[in-house]
Each structure stands twice: as structure tokens, then as C-alpha cells.
Design a protein around this motif. Structure first.
Motif, PDB file in Angstrom:
ATOM      1  N   UNK A 105       0.840  -1.202   0.000  1.00 18.58           N
ATOM      2  CA  UNK A 105       0.000   0.000   0.000  1.00 18.58           C
ATOM      3  C   UNK A 105       0.875   1.253   0.000  1.00 18.58           C
ATOM      4  N   UNK A 106       1.919   1.257   0.806  1.00 13.88           N
ATOM      5  CA  UNK A 106       2.831   2.411   0.831  1.00 13.88           C
ATOM      6  C   UNK A 106       3.500   2.601  -0.525  1.00 13.88           C
ATOM      7  N   UNK A 107       3.883   1.511  -1.180  1.00 16.38           N
ATOM      8  CA  UNK A 107       4.483   1.601  -2.510  1.00 16.38           C
ATOM      9  C   UNK A 107       3.501   2.231  -3.491  1.00 16.38           C
ATOM     10  N   UNK A 108       2.240   1.831  -3.442  1.00 11.95           N
ATOM     11  CA  UNK A 108       1.229   2.401  -4.331  1.00 11.95           C
ATOM     12  C   UNK A 108       1.053   3.893  -4.076  1.00 11.95           C
ATOM     13  N   UNK A 109       1.053   4.292  -2.817  1.00 11.59           N
ATOM     14  CA  UNK A 109       0.920   5.717  -2.487  1.00 11.59           C
ATOM     15  C   UNK A 109       2.132   6.505  -2.978  1.00 11.59           C
ATOM     16  N   UNK A 164       2.541  21.328  -5.280  1.00  4.62           N
ATOM     17  CA  UNK A 164       1.750  21.505  -4.052  1.00  4.62           C
ATOM     18  C   UNK A 164       1.626  20.221  -3.249  1.00  4.62           C
ATOM     19  N   UNK A 165       2.012  19.097  -3.840  1.00  5.62           N
ATOM     20  CA  UNK A 165       1.950  17.781  -3.176  1.00  5.62           C
ATOM     21  C   UNK A 165       0.590  17.588  -2.500  1.00  5.62           C
ATOM     22  N   UNK A 166      -0.478  17.538  -3.291  1.00  6.11           N
ATOM     23  CA  UNK A 166      -1.829  17.528  -2.723  1.00  6.11           C
ATOM     24  C   UNK A 166      -2.355  16.171  -2.262  1.00  6.11           C
ATOM     25  N   UNK A 167      -1.602  15.090  -2.495  1.00 11.03           N
ATOM     26  CA  UNK A 167      -2.105  13.748  -2.189  1.00 11.03           C
ATOM     27  C   UNK A 167      -2.222  13.540  -0.683  1.00 11.03           C
ATOM     28  N   UNK A 168      -3.344  12.973  -0.278  1.00 10.93           N
ATOM     29  CA  UNK A 168      -3.563  12.576   1.115  1.00 10.93           C
ATOM     30  C   UNK A 168      -4.029  11.122   1.077  1.00 10.93           C
ATOM     31  N   UNK A 169      -3.530  10.318   2.006  1.00 16.16           N
ATOM     32  CA  UNK A 169      -3.829   8.880   1.975  1.00 16.16           C
ATOM     33  C   UNK A 169      -4.255   8.376   3.354  1.00 16.16           C
ATOM     34  N   UNK A 170      -5.175   7.433   3.335  1.00 16.24           N
ATOM     35  CA  UNK A 170      -5.541   6.665   4.525  1.00 16.24           C
ATOM     36  C   UNK A 170      -5.926   5.280   4.033  1.00 16.24           C
ATOM     37  N   UNK A 171      -5.619   4.274   4.835  1.00 15.77           N
ATOM     38  CA  UNK A 171      -6.011   2.920   4.460  1.00 15.77           C
ATOM     39  C   UNK A 171      -6.904   2.351   5.555  1.00 15.77           C
ATOM     40  N   UNK A 172      -7.982   1.724   5.117  1.00 19.51           N
ATOM     41  CA  UNK A 172      -8.912   1.078   6.052  1.00 19.51           C
ATOM     42  C   UNK A 172      -8.755  -0.431   5.891  1.00 19.51           C
ATOM     43  N   UNK A 173      -8.498  -1.096   7.005  1.00 16.76           N
ATOM     44  CA  UNK A 173      -8.392  -2.557   7.052  1.00 16.76           C
ATOM     45  C   UNK A 173      -9.194  -3.029   8.260  1.00 16.76           C
ATOM     46  N   UNK A 174      -9.436  -4.295   8.325  1.00 19.96           N
ATOM     47  CA  UNK A 174     -10.118  -4.852   9.499  1.00 19.96           C
ATOM     48  C   UNK A 174     -11.343  -4.043   9.870  1.00 19.96           C
ATOM     49  N   UNK A 201     -17.772  -1.772   2.166  1.00 19.31           N
ATOM     50  CA  UNK A 201     -16.318  -1.590   2.238  1.00 19.31           C
ATOM     51  C   UNK A 201     -15.620  -2.813   2.845  1.00 19.31           C
ATOM     52  N   UNK A 202     -16.400  -3.817   3.209  1.00 15.98           N
ATOM     53  CA  UNK A 202     -15.855  -5.075   3.716  1.00 15.98           C
ATOM     54  C   UNK A 202     -15.559  -6.055   2.580  1.00 15.98           C
ATOM     55  N   UNK A 203     -15.844  -5.669   1.338  1.00 14.79           N
ATOM     56  CA  UNK A 203     -15.708  -6.579   0.195  1.00 14.79           C
ATOM     57  C   UNK A 203     -14.262  -6.885  -0.186  1.00 14.79           C
ATOM     58  N   UNK A 204     -13.332  -6.057   0.252  1.00 12.50           N
ATOM     59  CA  UNK A 204     -11.912  -6.302  -0.037  1.00 12.50           C
ATOM     60  C   UNK A 204     -11.124  -6.124   1.253  1.00 12.50           C
ATOM     61  N   UNK A 205      -9.950  -6.733   1.353  1.00 18.30           N
ATOM     62  CA  UNK A 205      -9.189  -6.649   2.603  1.00 18.30           C
ATOM     63  C   UNK A 205      -8.611  -5.270   2.899  1.00 18.30           C
ATOM     64  N   UNK A 206      -8.462  -4.438   1.873  1.00 16.59           N
ATOM     65  CA  UNK A 206      -7.928  -3.087   2.091  1.00 16.59           C
ATOM     66  C   UNK A 206      -8.721  -2.103   1.249  1.00 16.59           C
ATOM     67  N   UNK A 207      -8.963  -0.938   1.831  1.00 15.09           N
ATOM     68  CA  UNK A 207      -9.612   0.154   1.116  1.00 15.09           C
ATOM     69  C   UNK A 207      -8.719   1.376   1.293  1.00 15.09           C
ATOM     70  N   UNK A 208      -8.232   1.903   0.177  1.00 18.04           N
ATOM     71  CA  UNK A 208      -7.346   3.062   0.190  1.00 18.04           C
ATOM     72  C   UNK A 208      -8.157   4.298  -0.139  1.00 18.04           C
ATOM     73  N   UNK A 209      -8.141   5.259   0.771  1.00 16.42           N
ATOM     74  CA  UNK A 209      -8.860   6.514   0.562  1.00 16.42           C
ATOM     75  C   UNK A 209      -7.825   7.554   0.152  1.00 16.42           C
ATOM     76  N   UNK A 210      -8.086   8.217  -0.984  1.00 17.75           N
ATOM     77  CA  UNK A 210      -7.158   9.198  -1.520  1.00 17.75           C
ATOM     78  C   UNK A 210      -7.855  10.555  -1.546  1.00 17.75           C
ATOM     79  N   UNK A 211      -7.238  11.510  -0.866  1.00 18.98           N
ATOM     80  CA  UNK A 211      -7.786  12.854  -0.818  1.00 18.98           C
ATOM     81  C   UNK A 211      -6.934  13.833  -1.597  1.00 18.98           C
ATOM     82  N   UNK A 259      -8.590  11.812   8.997  1.00 16.17           N
ATOM     83  CA  UNK A 259      -7.740  12.865   9.570  1.00 16.17           C
ATOM     84  C   UNK A 259      -7.089  13.739   8.498  1.00 16.17           C
ATOM     85  N   UNK A 260      -7.821  13.944   7.398  1.00 15.32           N
ATOM     86  CA  UNK A 260      -7.359  14.856   6.355  1.00 15.32           C
ATOM     87  C   UNK A 260      -7.663  16.288   6.787  1.00 15.32           C
TER      88      UNK A 260
END
Length: 184
Positions: A30-34, A46-56, A87-97, A150-151
Motif C-alpha cells: 500500500x505504501x508503494x502504491x501511495x 503543491x503535493x496535494x495527495x492525502x492517503x488513509x487505508x482502512x483494514x479490518x 467496504x468489507x468486500x476487499x481486505x484493504x480500502x485506500x482513501x485518496x484525498x 484525519x485529512x
């Protein structure tokens, strides 16, 4: 990598939810993808990317935050109920802001950069053997999701990406012929 290799990767990328729901996606992946997202073009750096990952249980908290916002927005009860568990359909959900800019133009440029970064994420996921699905934040839920992640205030949730290890392939849909207008 040559152009043929890149073409194969781009054509291999599929929107899919056919995943192993029990096999986690490691933090390093996930970190590599971000990190790949941040190589997308970015006007004025401006480096506007914001990331959070939801698991479990985080996936359920994401679903609850979205469902509660949808209920307040007046969405039908069936849609609200579905949002609680989807959002339980996959083991990880990556939120990109996408962070807000110092002007309307810069905010729009930031969103364009983040969208380009999401394509990098999806290509990187395909290269890792992951299936990915780019979902949008439901209407009325942006601020609730941004707070949960926490964006910074004013961040636009550009993508909610479902990620999991592919269990099957998806047939590519036909693409329309490229229409290229020549301006001489």
C-alpha cells in the motif's frame, strides 16, 4: 521498461472486485502504491495527495461514517444499509484525498494531479497482481470521510479504492476508436 511493456500493463489493468477477501494486502505494498501516486504531474509542486487505508474494523468504521452521512443527506434506507457493509468486500480500502489549494484554480489543479496519481496507484496495483476498483465518495459523505481519515479541512475525497489479491481475470471491454483532431 519499454513502450510495449507499458502498453501491456495499461491494458491488463482492470476494474475488479474478484479478490481473495481473506488475504491481506501488506502495508509495504500500500505504501508503494501511495509513493507511485506522488510521481504524477503536479502543477506548482503543491503535493496535494492525502492517503488513509482502512483494514479490518477500519473498513466497518468507514462504512458507518459514510452510511450515517448518507442518512443525514436523505438517501434511501436500502442505500444507507448497503453502504455500512460494502467496504468489507476487499481486505484493504485506500482513501485518496486532494488537498485544497490557495485558489479555485490551484484546487482544480490539485484534483487533476490526484486523479493522475490514482491512475498510477491502479497501474501499480495491477503490476503487483492486485485487483483494484476506483469508487467515488457518496454525495454528502466527503466531510465525514475526510474527518475519519484525519485529512485537513477542505480536502476532497477523490477516490475510495478497493484493493485485494485478484482471484480471476476480467475480460476487457471494447474501447471506442481514438478520434484525434489535427490542428494544422
Amino acid at each position: 521498461m519499454n513502450l510495449d511493456d507499458f502498453g501491456r500493463l495499461a491494458r491488463a489493468r482492470r476494474t475488479s472486485m474478484l479478490v481473495d477477501r481473506n488475504r491481506d494486502v501488506p502495508d509495504e505494498v500500500v505504501e508503494h502504491l501511495c509513493e507511485l501516486a506522488q510521481w504524477a504531474p503536479n502543477h506548482k509542486r503543491t503535493w496535494p495527495w492525502r492517503f488513509a487505508v482502512a483494514r479490518g474494523d477500519g473498513r466497518a468504521r468507514l462504512g458507518d461514517a459514510i452510511a450515517d452521512a448518507m442518512a443525514l443527506h436523505g438517501d434511501p434506507a436500502e442505500k444507507v444499509s448497503k453502504a455500512r457493509t460494502k467496504y468489507l468486500r476487499t481486505p484493504a480500502v485506500l482513501i485518496v484525498g486532494s488537498a485544497a489549494g490557495d485558489s479555485d484554480t490551484r484546487t482544480a489543479e490539485n484534483r487533476d494531479a490526484v486523479a493522475a496519481g490514482v491512475q498510477n496507484i491502479l497501474l501499480g496495483a495491477a503490476a503487483h497482481g492486485l485487483a483494484g476498483y476506483w469508487g467515488s465518495c457518496p454525495k454528502g459523505a466527503n466531510d465525514a470521510v475526510a474527518r475519519l481519515c484525519r485529512f485537513e479541512e477542505g480536502t476532497f475525497v477523490a477516490a475510495i479504492i478497493y484493493l485485494g489479491w485478484a482471484t480471476d481475470t476480467v475480460v476487457a471491454p471494447e474501447r471506442p476508436r481514438v478520434l484525434l483532431h489535427l490542428l494544422d
